[in-house]
Motif scaffolding. Structure first.
Motif, PDB file in Angstrom:
ATOM      1  N   PRO A  86       0.831  -1.214   0.000  1.00 50.69           N
ATOM      2  CA  PRO A  86       0.000   0.000   0.000  1.00 50.69           C
ATOM      3  C   PRO A  86       0.867   1.266   0.000  1.00 50.69           C
ATOM      4  O   PRO A  86       1.866   1.353   0.716  1.00 50.69           O
ATOM      5  N   GLY A  87       0.476   2.213  -0.822  1.00 54.40           N
ATOM      6  CA  GLY A  87       1.156   3.510  -0.880  1.00 54.40           C
ATOM      7  C   GLY A  87       2.308   3.590  -1.854  1.00 54.40           C
ATOM      8  O   GLY A  87       2.822   4.674  -2.112  1.00 54.40           O
ATOM      9  N   GLY A  88       2.722   2.472  -2.426  1.00 48.58           N
ATOM     10  CA  GLY A  88       3.861   2.480  -3.333  1.00 48.58           C
ATOM     11  C   GLY A  88       3.497   2.431  -4.804  1.00 48.58           C
ATOM     12  O   GLY A  88       4.380   2.364  -5.661  1.00 48.58           O
ATOM     13  N   GLU A  89       2.221   2.497  -5.108  1.00 46.83           N
ATOM     14  CA  GLU A  89       1.762   2.303  -6.480  1.00 46.83           C
ATOM     15  C   GLU A  89       2.361   3.301  -7.469  1.00 46.83           C
ATOM     16  O   GLU A  89       2.838   2.905  -8.536  1.00 46.83           O
ATOM     17  N   ALA A  90       2.340   4.578  -7.140  1.00 45.40           N
ATOM     18  CA  ALA A  90       2.839   5.600  -8.083  1.00 45.40           C
ATOM     19  C   ALA A  90       4.336   5.431  -8.345  1.00 45.40           C
ATOM     20  O   ALA A  90       4.785   5.528  -9.490  1.00 45.40           O
ATOM     21  N   GLU A  91       5.113   5.151  -7.301  1.00 42.82           N
ATOM     22  CA  GLU A  91       6.554   4.962  -7.480  1.00 42.82           C
ATOM     23  C   GLU A  91       6.837   3.695  -8.286  1.00 42.82           C
ATOM     24  O   GLU A  91       7.703   3.681  -9.160  1.00 42.82           O
ATOM     25  N   TRP A  92       6.099   2.620  -8.029  1.00 46.30           N
ATOM     26  CA  TRP A  92       6.277   1.374  -8.768  1.00 46.30           C
ATOM     27  C   TRP A  92       5.936   1.574 -10.236  1.00 46.30           C
ATOM     28  O   TRP A  92       6.673   1.135 -11.122  1.00 46.30           O
ATOM     29  N   ASP A  93       4.809   2.261 -10.501  1.00 47.23           N
ATOM     30  CA  ASP A  93       4.401   2.519 -11.890  1.00 47.23           C
ATOM     31  C   ASP A  93       5.458   3.341 -12.631  1.00 47.23           C
ATOM     32  O   ASP A  93       5.758   3.078 -13.797  1.00 47.23           O
ATOM     33  N   ALA A  94       6.037   4.331 -11.958  1.00 41.37           N
ATOM     34  CA  ALA A  94       7.082   5.155 -12.588  1.00 41.37           C
ATOM     35  C   ALA A  94       8.332   4.325 -12.878  1.00 41.37           C
ATOM     36  O   ALA A  94       8.948   4.454 -13.939  1.00 41.37           O
ATOM     37  N   ALA A  95       8.702   3.447 -11.953  1.00 41.94           N
ATOM     38  CA  ALA A  95       9.860   2.574 -12.177  1.00 41.94           C
ATOM     39  C   ALA A  95       9.596   1.616 -13.331  1.00 41.94           C
ATOM     40  O   ALA A  95      10.488   1.348 -14.146  1.00 41.94           O
ATOM     41  N   MET A  96       8.376   1.133 -13.438  1.00 40.47           N
ATOM     42  CA  MET A  96       8.038   0.236 -14.544  1.00 40.47           C
ATOM     43  C   MET A  96       8.044   0.990 -15.876  1.00 40.47           C
ATOM     44  O   MET A  96       8.486   0.461 -16.896  1.00 40.47           O
ATOM     45  N   GLN A  97       7.616   2.236 -15.873  1.00 41.65           N
ATOM     46  CA  GLN A  97       7.674   3.039 -17.103  1.00 41.65           C
ATOM     47  C   GLN A  97       9.127   3.226 -17.537  1.00 41.65           C
ATOM     48  O   GLN A  97       9.447   3.120 -18.721  1.00 41.65           O
ATOM     49  N   ALA A  98      10.018   3.474 -16.585  1.00 43.17           N
ATOM     50  CA  ALA A  98      11.447   3.594 -16.905  1.00 43.17           C
ATOM     51  C   ALA A  98      11.974   2.278 -17.481  1.00 43.17           C
ATOM     52  O   ALA A  98      12.794   2.276 -18.406  1.00 43.17           O
ATOM     53  N   ARG A  99      11.494   1.175 -16.955  1.00 40.09           N
ATOM     54  CA  ARG A  99      11.905  -0.136 -17.470  1.00 40.09           C
ATOM     55  C   ARG A  99      11.411  -0.327 -18.900  1.00 40.09           C
ATOM     56  O   ARG A  99      12.141  -0.803 -19.761  1.00 40.09           O
ATOM     57  N   PHE A 100      10.180   0.060 -19.189  1.00 43.51           N
ATOM     58  CA  PHE A 100       9.674  -0.002 -20.563  1.00 43.51           C
ATOM     59  C   PHE A 100      10.521   0.875 -21.483  1.00 43.51           C
ATOM     60  O   PHE A 100      10.825   0.492 -22.606  1.00 43.51           O
ATOM     61  N   ASP A 101      10.871   2.067 -21.007  1.00 41.47           N
ATOM     62  CA  ASP A 101      11.687   2.975 -21.824  1.00 41.47           C
ATOM     63  C   ASP A 101      13.021   2.336 -22.184  1.00 41.47           C
ATOM     64  O   ASP A 101      13.496   2.454 -23.324  1.00 41.47           O
ATOM     65  N   SER A 102      13.632   1.626 -21.244  1.00 44.92           N
ATOM     66  CA  SER A 102      14.909   0.971 -21.532  1.00 44.92           C
ATOM     67  C   SER A 102      14.712  -0.219 -22.468  1.00 44.92           C
ATOM     68  O   SER A 102      15.576  -0.505 -23.300  1.00 44.92           O
ATOM     69  N   ALA A 103      13.588  -0.913 -22.362  1.00 47.48           N
ATOM     70  CA  ALA A 103      13.328  -2.080 -23.217  1.00 47.48           C
ATOM     71  C   ALA A 103      13.174  -1.680 -24.675  1.00 47.48           C
ATOM     72  O   ALA A 103      13.538  -2.443 -25.575  1.00 47.48           O
ATOM     73  N   ARG A 104      12.665  -0.482 -24.923  1.00 47.10           N
ATOM     74  CA  ARG A 104      12.471  -0.027 -26.304  1.00 47.10           C
ATOM     75  C   ARG A 104      13.762  -0.063 -27.119  1.00 47.10           C
ATOM     76  O   ARG A 104      13.727  -0.200 -28.328  1.00 47.10           O
ATOM     77  N   GLU A 105      14.882   0.084 -26.450  1.00 45.85           N
ATOM     78  CA  GLU A 105      16.177   0.107 -27.128  1.00 45.85           C
ATOM     79  C   GLU A 105      16.783  -1.280 -27.286  1.00 45.85           C
ATOM     80  O   GLU A 105      17.844  -1.422 -27.880  1.00 45.85           O
ATOM     81  N   ARG A 106      16.158  -2.289 -26.749  1.00 40.81           N
ATOM     82  CA  ARG A 106      16.721  -3.636 -26.757  1.00 40.81           C
ATOM     83  C   ARG A 106      16.344  -4.408 -28.021  1.00 40.81           C
ATOM     84  O   ARG A 106      15.202  -4.316 -28.484  1.00 40.81           O
ATOM     85  N   PRO A 107      17.277  -5.188 -28.548  1.00 43.83           N
ATOM     86  CA  PRO A 107      16.945  -6.064 -29.678  1.00 43.83           C
ATOM     87  C   PRO A 107      15.842  -7.041 -29.271  1.00 43.83           C
ATOM     88  O   PRO A 107      15.880  -7.598 -28.173  1.00 43.83           O
ATOM     89  N   GLY A 108      14.870  -7.218 -30.138  1.00 43.21           N
ATOM     90  CA  GLY A 108      13.804  -8.181 -29.893  1.00 43.21           C
ATOM     91  C   GLY A 108      12.570  -7.639 -29.203  1.00 43.21           C
ATOM     92  O   GLY A 108      11.545  -8.310 -29.149  1.00 43.21           O
ATOM     93  N   THR A 117      -2.838  -4.576  -7.475  1.00 39.64           N
ATOM     94  CA  THR A 117      -2.401  -5.603  -8.428  1.00 39.64           C
ATOM     95  C   THR A 117      -1.915  -4.950  -9.714  1.00 39.64           C
ATOM     96  O   THR A 117      -2.554  -4.046 -10.245  1.00 39.64           O
ATOM     97  N   ARG A 118      -0.761  -5.420 -10.200  1.00 40.49           N
ATOM     98  CA  ARG A 118      -0.219  -4.967 -11.475  1.00 40.49           C
ATOM     99  C   ARG A 118       0.059  -6.193 -12.331  1.00 40.49           C
ATOM    100  O   ARG A 118       0.550  -7.213 -11.845  1.00 40.49           O
ATOM    101  N   VAL A 119      -0.259  -6.080 -13.609  1.00 41.16           N
ATOM    102  CA  VAL A 119       0.022  -7.129 -14.577  1.00 41.16           C
ATOM    103  C   VAL A 119       0.852  -6.496 -15.690  1.00 41.16           C
ATOM    104  O   VAL A 119       0.460  -5.481 -16.265  1.00 41.16           O
ATOM    105  N   ILE A 120       2.007  -7.094 -15.957  1.00 38.71           N
ATOM    106  CA  ILE A 120       2.887  -6.620 -17.020  1.00 38.71           C
ATOM    107  C   ILE A 120       2.790  -7.622 -18.160  1.00 38.71           C
ATOM    108  O   ILE A 120       2.957  -8.828 -17.946  1.00 38.71           O
ATOM    109  N   ASP A 173      20.920  -6.144 -18.638  1.00 39.41           N
ATOM    110  CA  ASP A 173      21.128  -4.738 -18.990  1.00 39.41           C
ATOM    111  C   ASP A 173      21.133  -3.883 -17.719  1.00 39.41           C
ATOM    112  O   ASP A 173      20.252  -4.032 -16.868  1.00 39.41           O
ATOM    113  N   PRO A 174      22.109  -2.969 -17.565  1.00 42.09           N
ATOM    114  CA  PRO A 174      22.154  -2.124 -16.362  1.00 42.09           C
ATOM    115  C   PRO A 174      20.868  -1.321 -16.139  1.00 42.09           C
ATOM    116  O   PRO A 174      20.453  -1.131 -14.992  1.00 42.09           O
ATOM    117  N   ALA A 175      20.225  -0.857 -17.206  1.00 39.24           N
ATOM    118  CA  ALA A 175      18.984  -0.098 -17.045  1.00 39.24           C
ATOM    119  C   ALA A 175      17.894  -0.967 -16.421  1.00 39.24           C
ATOM    120  O   ALA A 175      17.080  -0.485 -15.630  1.00 39.24           O
TER     121      ALA A 175
END
Length: 103
Positions: free
Chosen positions: A12-34, A49-52, A68-70
């Motif tokens: 509880p209470g960590g949703e916004a920070e978790w969502d932002a971290a996941m967005q950063a992870r998506f941003d790094s994935a965009r540059e990955r092969p595949g 609940t979050r589903v990726i 990947d470091p990112a």
């Protein structure tokens, strides 16, 4: 093409920070092969609940991204905000349809 679906429950209470971290992870994935696509979903009934949904050319491409470091930079943040380990399941994509595929 492979899709991995991961379900996590957040503290509880960590949703916004978790969502932002996941967005950063998506941003790094965009540059990955595949990398093909990703979605972050939340339940209408369970706000913790979050589903990726991540789609990759191959599971090997996804595994390479995990070194990947990112990717690794965000892992500690995500784990700290989760109530416990997530659950992942792999699927082979049989058909893929998107709105932008219309000719």
């Amino acid at each position: 093409m492979m899709t991995v679906v991961t379900t996590s429950t957040l503290r509880p209470g960590g949703e916004a920070e978790w969502d932002a971290a996941m967005q950063a992870r998506f941003d790094s994935a965009r540059e990955r092969p595949g990398w093909i696509s990703g979605q972050l979903l939340t339940s209408e009934d369970e706000s913790s609940t979050r589903v990726i949904v991540g789609t990759w050319r191959s599971r090997e491409d996804w595994e390479a991204w995990h070194s990947d470091p990112a990717y690794l930079d965000q892992r500690a943040t995500l784990q700290r905000l989760e109530a416990g380990p997530g659950r992942s399941e792999w699927f082979r994509v049989v058909a893929d349809a998107r709105a932008d595929d219309r000719a």
